[in-house]
Structures are given as structure tokens and as C-alpha cells.
Design a protein around this motif. Structure first.
Motif, PDB file in Angstrom:
ATOM      1  N   GLU A   1      35.302  79.158  75.494  1.00 58.48           N
ATOM      2  CA  GLU A   1      36.196  79.049  74.338  1.00 58.48           C
ATOM      3  C   GLU A   1      37.564  79.652  74.640  1.00 58.48           C
ATOM      4  OE1 GLU A   1      34.036  80.927  71.217  1.00 58.48           O
ATOM      5  OE2 GLU A   1      32.530  79.325  71.069  1.00 58.48           O
ATOM      6  N   LEU A   2      37.590  80.775  75.348  1.00 60.61           N
ATOM      7  CA  LEU A   2      38.862  81.389  75.731  1.00 60.61           C
ATOM      8  C   LEU A   2      39.674  80.460  76.625  1.00 60.61           C
ATOM      9  CD1 LEU A   2      37.803  85.075  76.478  1.00 60.61           C
ATOM     10  CD2 LEU A   2      39.420  84.340  74.719  1.00 60.61           C
ATOM     11  N   LEU A   3      38.996  79.837  77.581  1.00 60.76           N
ATOM     12  CA  LEU A   3      39.682  78.913  78.482  1.00 60.76           C
ATOM     13  C   LEU A   3      40.235  77.712  77.708  1.00 60.76           C
ATOM     14  CD1 LEU A   3      37.209  78.964  81.497  1.00 60.76           C
ATOM     15  CD2 LEU A   3      39.551  79.830  81.502  1.00 60.76           C
ATOM     16  N   ALA A   4      39.440  77.188  76.799  1.00 65.54           N
ATOM     17  CA  ALA A   4      39.876  76.019  76.036  1.00 65.54           C
ATOM     18  C   ALA A   4      41.022  76.361  75.091  1.00 65.54           C
ATOM     19  CB  ALA A   4      38.699  75.453  75.249  1.00 65.54           C
ATOM     20  N   ALA A   5      41.051  77.612  74.611  1.00 67.58           N
ATOM     21  CA  ALA A   5      42.053  78.009  73.618  1.00 67.58           C
ATOM     22  C   ALA A   5      43.329  78.540  74.239  1.00 67.58           C
ATOM     23  CB  ALA A   5      41.446  79.066  72.694  1.00 67.58           C
ATOM     24  N   ARG A   6      43.394  78.636  75.559  1.00 71.30           N
ATOM     25  CA  ARG A   6      44.582  79.202  76.193  1.00 71.30           C
ATOM     26  C   ARG A   6      45.839  78.455  75.740  1.00 71.30           C
ATOM     27  NH1 ARG A   6      48.870  78.672  80.554  1.00 71.30           N
ATOM     28  NH2 ARG A   6      49.872  80.623  79.974  1.00 71.30           N
ATOM     29  N   ARG A   7      46.812  79.216  75.260  1.00 70.63           N
ATOM     30  CA  ARG A   7      48.036  78.633  74.709  1.00 70.63           C
ATOM     31  C   ARG A   7      49.094  78.538  75.796  1.00 70.63           C
ATOM     32  NH1 ARG A   7      51.342  81.032  69.493  1.00 70.63           N
ATOM     33  NH2 ARG A   7      52.897  79.357  69.315  1.00 70.63           N
ATOM     34  N   THR A   8      49.515  77.333  76.125  1.00 70.78           N
ATOM     35  CA  THR A   8      50.529  77.124  77.153  1.00 70.78           C
ATOM     36  C   THR A   8      51.797  77.902  76.826  1.00 70.78           C
ATOM     37  OG1 THR A   8      49.667  74.920  77.608  1.00 70.78           O
ATOM     38  CG2 THR A   8      51.900  75.387  78.356  1.00 70.78           C
ATOM     39  N   GLY A   9      52.393  78.504  77.864  1.00 71.16           N
ATOM     40  CA  GLY A   9      53.638  79.226  77.666  1.00 71.16           C
ATOM     41  C   GLY A   9      53.467  80.630  77.133  1.00 71.16           C
ATOM     42  N   HIS A  10      52.234  81.105  77.060  1.00 73.53           N
ATOM     43  CA  HIS A  10      51.942  82.442  76.543  1.00 73.53           C
ATOM     44  C   HIS A  10      51.048  83.204  77.525  1.00 73.53           C
ATOM     45  CE1 HIS A  10      53.446  80.556  72.917  1.00 73.53           C
ATOM     46  NE2 HIS A  10      53.442  81.723  72.298  1.00 73.53           N
TER      47      HIS A  10
ATOM     48  N   VAL B   1      55.365  82.975  86.259  1.00 78.72           N
ATOM     49  CA  VAL B   1      54.207  83.606  85.628  1.00 78.72           C
ATOM     50  C   VAL B   1      53.370  82.541  84.938  1.00 78.72           C
ATOM     51  CG1 VAL B   1      53.422  85.446  84.104  1.00 78.72           C
ATOM     52  CG2 VAL B   1      55.638  85.644  85.223  1.00 78.72           C
ATOM     53  N   GLU B   2      54.048  81.632  84.238  1.00 81.19           N
ATOM     54  CA  GLU B   2      53.343  80.524  83.581  1.00 81.19           C
ATOM     55  C   GLU B   2      52.609  79.675  84.606  1.00 81.19           C
ATOM     56  OE1 GLU B   2      52.170  77.509  80.766  1.00 81.19           O
ATOM     57  OE2 GLU B   2      52.453  79.679  80.759  1.00 81.19           O
ATOM     58  N   LYS B   3      53.232  79.448  85.762  1.00 81.67           N
ATOM     59  CA  LYS B   3      52.567  78.638  86.789  1.00 81.67           C
ATOM     60  C   LYS B   3      51.353  79.362  87.357  1.00 81.67           C
ATOM     61  CE  LYS B   3      56.439  75.710  88.071  1.00 81.67           C
ATOM     62  NZ  LYS B   3      57.248  75.126  89.162  1.00 81.67           N
ATOM     63  N   PHE B   4      51.438  80.680  87.495  1.00 80.43           N
ATOM     64  CA  PHE B   4      50.260  81.437  87.932  1.00 80.43           C
ATOM     65  C   PHE B   4      49.145  81.306  86.898  1.00 80.43           C
ATOM     66  CE2 PHE B   4      47.723  85.315  87.582  1.00 80.43           C
ATOM     67  CZ  PHE B   4      47.101  85.307  88.815  1.00 80.43           C
ATOM     68  N   ALA B   5      49.477  81.483  85.615  1.00 81.74           N
ATOM     69  CA  ALA B   5      48.468  81.394  84.563  1.00 81.74           C
ATOM     70  C   ALA B   5      47.872  79.987  84.502  1.00 81.74           C
ATOM     71  CB  ALA B   5      49.077  81.784  83.218  1.00 81.74           C
ATOM     72  N   ASN B   6      48.717  78.956  84.637  1.00 86.23           N
ATOM     73  CA  ASN B   6      48.210  77.579  84.645  1.00 86.23           C
ATOM     74  C   ASN B   6      47.234  77.359  85.787  1.00 86.23           C
ATOM     75  OD1 ASN B   6      49.639  76.692  82.439  1.00 86.23           O
ATOM     76  ND2 ASN B   6      51.328  75.820  83.616  1.00 86.23           N
ATOM     77  N   TRP B   7      47.625  77.822  86.984  1.00 87.34           N
ATOM     78  CA  TRP B   7      46.761  77.655  88.157  1.00 87.34           C
ATOM     79  C   TRP B   7      45.437  78.382  87.935  1.00 87.34           C
ATOM     80  CZ3 TRP B   7      44.361  80.986  91.555  1.00 87.34           C
ATOM     81  CH2 TRP B   7      43.831  80.406  92.726  1.00 87.34           C
ATOM     82  N   TYR B   8      45.517  79.624  87.498  1.00 84.39           N
ATOM     83  CA  TYR B   8      44.312  80.437  87.307  1.00 84.39           C
ATOM     84  C   TYR B   8      43.361  79.809  86.287  1.00 84.39           C
ATOM     85  CZ  TYR B   8      41.451  84.158  85.341  1.00 84.39           C
ATOM     86  OH  TYR B   8      40.393  84.876  84.839  1.00 84.39           O
ATOM     87  N   VAL B   9      43.880  79.462  85.117  1.00 87.28           N
ATOM     88  CA  VAL B   9      43.034  78.868  84.080  1.00 87.28           C
ATOM     89  C   VAL B   9      42.460  77.539  84.545  1.00 87.28           C
ATOM     90  CG1 VAL B   9      43.035  77.896  81.748  1.00 87.28           C
ATOM     91  CG2 VAL B   9      44.167  80.072  82.183  1.00 87.28           C
TER      92      VAL B   9
ATOM     93  N   GLU C   1      54.637  74.499  94.821  1.00 85.85           N
ATOM     94  CA  GLU C   1      53.328  73.889  94.549  1.00 85.85           C
ATOM     95  C   GLU C   1      52.394  74.934  93.937  1.00 85.85           C
ATOM     96  OE1 GLU C   1      52.745  70.837  94.838  1.00 85.85           O
ATOM     97  OE2 GLU C   1      54.087  69.974  96.351  1.00 85.85           O
ATOM     98  N   LEU C   2      52.961  75.844  93.152  1.00 85.28           N
ATOM     99  CA  LEU C   2      52.169  76.957  92.632  1.00 85.28           C
ATOM    100  C   LEU C   2      51.047  76.519  91.704  1.00 85.28           C
ATOM    101  CD1 LEU C   2      54.822  79.764  91.975  1.00 85.28           C
ATOM    102  CD2 LEU C   2      52.918  79.826  93.601  1.00 85.28           C
ATOM    103  N   ASP C   3      51.278  75.486  90.899  1.00 88.39           N
ATOM    104  CA  ASP C   3      50.212  75.054  89.991  1.00 88.39           C
ATOM    105  C   ASP C   3      49.900  73.573  90.114  1.00 88.39           C
ATOM    106  OD1 ASP C   3      52.510  74.102  88.802  1.00 88.39           O
ATOM    107  OD2 ASP C   3      52.027  74.801  86.781  1.00 88.39           O
TER     108      ASP C   3
END
Length: 413
Positions: free
Chosen positions: A9-18, A397-405, A259-261
Motif C-alpha cells: 500500500e505504501l508503494l502504491a500510494a507514493r506521491r510523485t514529487g514528494h 532526489v526525485e529520480k532516486f526516489a522513482n528508481w527506488y520505488v 539514466e538515474l531512473d
């Protein structure tokens, strides 16, 4: 891969840009998932070829519960093995670094050659077959002298693209012909993702890193254009374009690749001009080592930066290299290992002073440690909720979070 409904649920709810929800930085369940899905399946930066310059030289690295020994064999090839004896599981190499003729288990002296083959096991009887008892291999690759390992049985295939691309950028610095002048280790009381996020932006640099910003242009790492700074932003862009043309003409790849994400093996690189004297990331922006790297005859070659997902960043200059490894220890504890490299023939006290070589990043590392630990305390507070990233200064930072999620979703789905 198993994951609770709460994690899904946390993964599905991740808010882009945050920023991420608090549990991503504090939960033991998510940390365990990180070690399995991220550090257990991707290419992880662990060291440099000058860590093991001669046959029999080795170093060990801990990736979650797994210990890996990386070594140079008799043919000068890189090899990596699980650091576990095939007899009763004792750890083979208990030091971080060393040199051996063979790998000998300290418990019962089972002995392996540098190819991982079992060559001695006393008292095992006439019927014992040593052929199936060699050390378990770990995938290992070098990117122009930077060593990566992958614990997965089938590692991401797109690593080859990063290796081939970055060899053209890093190659002229001839990292394999360097030596480690200084190595530091810091254990930060923060989640590994906070360490990486802090590295991926310079929003905080001007107000927190006075030493680092001596040589970095204020407008070099993202700035929101406004009537008050439009001339300075444009001037930096023009300078970068001129310097890129000069460096490219001299055979130094400089253009940004990001090519970070967009790749499983995420990475980014770019060569940027340095401010003031423009030579190196030092307190006076002049070279810290008089003996330049590779075949360089010029000092003002800017700073080539190289970032990899999930755990490293690197800076290459004309005179020295600084390389950083991030290794998770627990949900709120992370090891950051920094190495400063100079030409292998450089002489301490004559060609370089370790204090000058390390001053900028030793100060910056301590400042970053305080920022990460402050952030860890904040995300653990009940009042924390994900906040918006700046589209100008926190894009990476957003690209790191996008890649990770994205990588976690791929693992649990």
C-alpha cells in the motif's frame, strides 16, 4: 518476494514529487526488503582496483547478512566469492583488507586457491570429493577501475551499457594507475536512503557547505531562474558550453548523461567547470597533488561527477579522485566510506599533503552526517509527512526516489 499488504500500500500510494513516507526510513521490514530487493539484486559499488593491486590482495564487504571477499587472482583478474567456508560455514577472511597466497579457513584449515577451488581438506576420508566444494562465486565487474559486485544469480544485464559508457568518461583519469592516499569511514545515524537523497541535491550546499562551495559554482547544481539571477544562470551555462567544447576537443567526454531512473542499473555523469582557480575541489581550488593523473598536462579540467544507483558517487579531477560508498547497517544506521586517490607515483610530503587533499570532503562529510541525522530524527517524529521536492534543485532526489520505488515494486510484484 514477500511483502506485507502495508508495504504494498505504501508503494502504491507514493506521491510523485514528494519525499517518501516515514516507514521507508524507519521500518525494519522495509529495511530487510531493501537489503533483499535492492542490495541483493543490483550492482553495488564496493571499492577500487587500487584496493587490490597485486595477486592475493583482497578486501571484504558486508551487504546485509552477506559477506563478500573481492580479490585479485594470480592472473591479475578480479574475483569475488561469498566469504563462507564450504565446510561448516566459518567466515574465511575476518579482516577488511589483506593479502594471501591462498584462502585458508581459520577454523579447520580448509584451503582454497585464488580461483575459489578447494585444494586442501584434511581428515575427510577416501570418498570425499572436493570438486563440488569450491567457494560460491559472486558476480564482479570493473568500470574503468571502480569495482561493483552483484549477489543475484542473474544480475541486471544493462550494467554493460553503463560500463562501456563510463569507460569513455573515466578512462583518461587512469584510476587503475592510482593509489589510495587516505580512506575514512563514518557511521551515520540515519537510513541509507536519507544519505543518498542528501547527496543527490545541492539545495542545502550554500548554507551548509562553505568548504565545498569554494570550488563549486553556486549556479552549477540547479537554480530557480528569476529576474535577479537570470544573468548569472545564463553565464554559467555559457561557461559550461565553452569548457565542454574545450575538453571534448582534448578527448575528455563531458556532456551530461542521465539514466538515474530510466535503467535498472541507474547512473548519471557530467563534467562541470570549477570556480576560483578552477583546478580541484580543495580549499583554494588549486590542485592538491602536483603529479597529475593519467597523461594530463593541464590542471583546469573541471570536475567529472559520476552517480550510481543505489549506493555511490564519485568526483574525478586532474590531480585526484574522491569516491564514496554507502552501505546500510540498519534502518537508522549507514556506513559511508570515502577514498581519496592520487597517482601511484605521487610522494606524500612532496607531491601532496593529505591534509589539503582531504580538507574539503572531510568537512563536507561531517556536515552531511549532521544533516542526515537531523533528517532521521525528523522523519521518526509523528508530525512528519512527505513534503514536496523543488523541481529546480531536487530533481535528482526525485529520480532516486522513482528508481527506488520502481525497483521495490518490481521485486514484490
Amino acid at each position: 518476494m514477500k511483502a506485507s499488504n502495508g508495504v504494498r500500500e505504501l508503494l502504491a500510494a507514493r506521491r510523485t514529487g514528494h519525499s517518501l513516507d516515514a516507514q521507508f526510513y524507519t521500518s525494519q521490514e522495509i529495511f530487510d526488503l531493501d537489503m533483499e530487493a535492492i542490495f541483493g539484486r543490483h550492482w553495488i559499488y564496493v571499492g577500487v582496483e587500487p584496493d587490490i593491486p597485486e595477486p592475493g590482495d583482497y578486501f571484504t564487504v558486508k551487504l546485509g547478512r552477506a559477506s563478500v571477499v573481492v580479490l585479485r587472482n594470480d592472473d591479475m583478474e578480479l574475483r569475488a566469492f561469498h566469504n563462507v567456508c564450504r565446510h561448516r560455514g566459518a567466515q574465511l577472511c575476518n579482516a577488511h583488507k589483506g593479502s594471501v597466497g591462498n584462502l585458508v579457513c581459520p577454523y579447520h584449515q580448509w584451503t582454497y586457491d585464488l580461483s575459489g577451488k578447494l585444494i586442501y581438506a584434511e581428515h575427510m576420508g577416501e570418498d570425499f570429493d572436493p570438486s563440488g566444494r569450491g567457494l560460491k562465486r559472486v558476480h564482479v565487474e570493473s568500470v574503468a577501475g571502480l569495482i561493483f559486485v552483484c549477489l543475484a544469480e542473474n544480475p541486471p544485464e544493462d550494467f554493460a551499457r553503463m560500463r562501456e559508457t563510463m569507460a569513455r568518461y573515466i578512462g583518461p583519469h587512469q584510476l587503475a594507475d592510482c593509489k589510495i592516499a587516505v580512506q575514512d569511514e563514518i557511521v551515520e545515524a540515519g537510513n541509507w536512503k536519507l544519505v543518498m537523497e542528501n547527496n543527490r541535491e545541492c539545495y542545502h550546499c550554500v548554507s551548509n557547505h562553505p568548504e565545498l562551495t569554494i570550488s563549486l559554482y553556486e549556479y552549477g547544481f540547479g537554480y530557480q531562474p528569476s529576474p535577479s539571477n537570470i544573468e548569472q544562470v545564463q553565464a554559467f551555462r555559457d561557461l559550461t558550453e565553452r569548457e565542454h567544447a574545450r575538453w571534448e576537443a582534448a578527448g575528455l567526454k563531458s556532456a551530461e548523461i542521465d539514466e538515474l531512473d530510466s535503467c535498472v542499473t541507474g547512473f548519471r555523469t557530467k563534467r562541470l567547470p570549477l570556480d576560483k582557480a578552477g583546478e580541484s575541489q580543495t580549499m583554494d581550488a588549486k590542485v592538491a597533488c602536483q603529479k597529475l593523473l593519467g597523461n594530463f598536462g593541464e590542471r583546469n579540467l573541471g570536475g567529472l561527477s559520476f552517480w550510481t544507483q543505489p549506493n555511490s558517487w564519485h568526483h574525478f579531477m586532474s590531480d585526484h579522485i574522491v569516491t564514496f560508498t554507502v552501505l546500510p547497517i540498519g534502518p537508522d544506521q549507514t556506513l559511508v566510506r570515502t577514498k581519496w586517490l592520487v597517482h601511484k607515483d605521487a610522494v606524500e610530503g612532496r607531491d601532496y599533503d593529505p591534509a589539503k587533499l582531504t580538507a574539503v570532503w572531510r568537512a563536507t562529510n561531517q556536515q552531511d552526517r549532521e544533516l542526515v541525522e537531523m533528517s532521521q530524527r525528523g522523519v521518526a517524529d509523528p508530525a512528519y509527512e512527505p513534503g514536496p521536492y523543488s523541481p529546480y534543485t531536487e530533481e535528482l532526489v526525485e529520480k532516486f526516489a522513482n528508481w527506488y520505488v520502481g525497483r521495490l515494486k518490481a521485486a514484490v510484484e
